[in-house]
Design a protein around this motif. Structure first.
Motif, short mmCIF file in Angstrom:
data_model
loop_
_atom_site.label_atom_id
_atom_site.label_comp_id
_atom_site.label_asym_id
_atom_site.label_seq_id
_atom_site.Cartn_x
_atom_site.Cartn_y
_atom_site.Cartn_z
N VAL A 105 39.41 38.73 48.47
CA VAL A 105 38.29 38.04 49.12
C VAL A 105 38.50 38.08 50.63
O VAL A 105 39.60 38.39 51.11
CB VAL A 105 38.18 36.57 48.64
CG1 VAL A 105 37.91 36.51 47.14
CG2 VAL A 105 39.44 35.77 48.99
N GLY A 106 37.46 37.77 51.37
CA GLY A 106 37.56 37.73 52.83
C GLY A 106 38.33 36.51 53.30
O GLY A 106 38.50 35.53 52.55
N LEU A 107 38.78 36.54 54.54
CA LEU A 107 39.48 35.38 55.11
C LEU A 107 38.54 34.19 55.23
O LEU A 107 38.98 33.05 55.28
CB LEU A 107 40.06 35.75 56.48
CG LEU A 107 41.15 36.83 56.49
CD1 LEU A 107 41.57 37.16 57.91
CD2 LEU A 107 42.35 36.40 55.66
N ASN A 108 37.24 34.47 55.31
CA ASN A 108 36.22 33.43 55.42
C ASN A 108 35.55 33.15 54.07
O ASN A 108 34.42 32.67 54.01
CB ASN A 108 35.15 33.84 56.44
CG ASN A 108 34.43 35.13 56.03
OD1 ASN A 108 34.93 35.90 55.22
ND2 ASN A 108 33.25 35.37 56.59
N ALA A 109 36.23 33.47 52.98
CA ALA A 109 35.64 33.42 51.65
C ALA A 109 35.14 32.02 51.27
O ALA A 109 35.81 31.02 51.54
CB ALA A 109 36.64 33.90 50.60
N SER A 110 33.98 31.99 50.63
CA SER A 110 33.43 30.75 50.10
C SER A 110 34.19 30.36 48.82
O SER A 110 34.91 31.17 48.24
CB SER A 110 31.95 30.93 49.78
OG SER A 110 31.80 31.87 48.72
#
Length: 198
Positions: A105-110
C-alpha cells in the motif's frame, strides 16, 4: 455497485522485468492474470475493468489519471484498485532464493486500502502462496508507490511471487499457479466488497 479497477503494471517495452531464463515476462503475465481476474469478477456479477488495454508501457501518471477519471465519474467511494505485478529479489539476471506473495500500500494509505491488502494477504496464504519472504508484522508493506499514492480510491499493489526464483517461476507458469494467483485476487476482492460494501 463497486467498480473494481485492475492495473496490469508494466508494458512489453519496459526494460528487464523477466525471469533469468526469459520464460516469464512480467508484462505478459500480469496482463493474463488481470484478464482472468476481470473475467471471473464479471462472471460473479461484479463490475470490473482493466485500466490498461495497451501492450506497451503506459506511464504511471496516465494510469493514475485513468483511475481518478473513473473515480470522478462514479464516485471515489464506489471504486477499488488492484495493481498486479511479479516481484524480483535482484535486477542482475540471476536466480535468487526469495519466494512468495506480498501486498503493498502507499505511505498515505487509507484504512480501506490496508484492509483490502490484508484480505489479499490472507487469501494468498489460503492458496499456499506465502513463500519464504519475511514481511513486517502487518500483512502488507507500505511504500511510496505512485499507483497507490496518487489514486483517489483504495488501492493495493500485489507482488505475485518472484520472477527470479526457479520454483516460483515454475508455479507461476503452470495452470495451477495461474489459478491460485487469480483466485487470490478474486476471492479477496469479493469478500472485501461483501464485508465493507454490503
Amino acid at each position: 455497485m463497486v467498480k473494481v479497477l485492475i492495473d496490469n503494471g508494466h508494458g512489453e517495452n519496459t526494460p528487464g522485468k523477466c525471469s533469468p531464463d526469459k520464460r516469464l515476462r512480467e508484462y505478459a503475465y500480469a496482463r493474463e492474470i488481470a484478464r482472468r481476474v476481470e473475467k471471473c469478477l464479471r462472471c460473479k456479477g461484479y463490475e470490473a475493468q482493466r485500466i490498461v488495454e495497451e501492450e506497451t508501457d503506459v506511464p504511471l501518471s496516465e494510469r493514475c489519471k485513468r483511475v481518478n477519471d473513473i473515480c470522478k465519474q462514479v464516485g471515489t467511494k464506489n471504486v477499488l484498485l488492484v495493481s498486479i505485478h511479479n516481484n524480483a529479489a535482484g535486477g542482475d539476471g540471476k536466480w535468487h532464493e526469495a519466494r512468495g506473495f506480498s501486498a503493498h500500500v502507499g505511505l498515505n494509505a487509507s484504512s480501506k486500502s490496508k484492509m483490502l491488502a490484508q484480505y489479499l494477504w490472507n487469501e494468498a496464504i489460503q492458496q499456499g502462496l506465502k513463500g519464504n519472504r519475511s514481511v513486517p508484522a502487518a500483512p502488507y508493506i507500505a511504500q511510496n508507490l505512485a499507483i497507490c499514492r496518487d489514486t483517489a480510491c483504495p488501492a493495493v499493489l500485489t507482488e505475485n511471487l518472484f520472477q527470479d526464483n526457479k520454483e516460483d517461476v515454475e508455479l507461476l507458469l503452470s495452470e495451477e499457479g495461474k489459478e491460485k494467483v487469480t483466485a487470490t485476487h478474486v476471492n479477496a476482492i469479493v469478500n472485501f466488497i461483501k464485508d465493507y460494501y454490503g
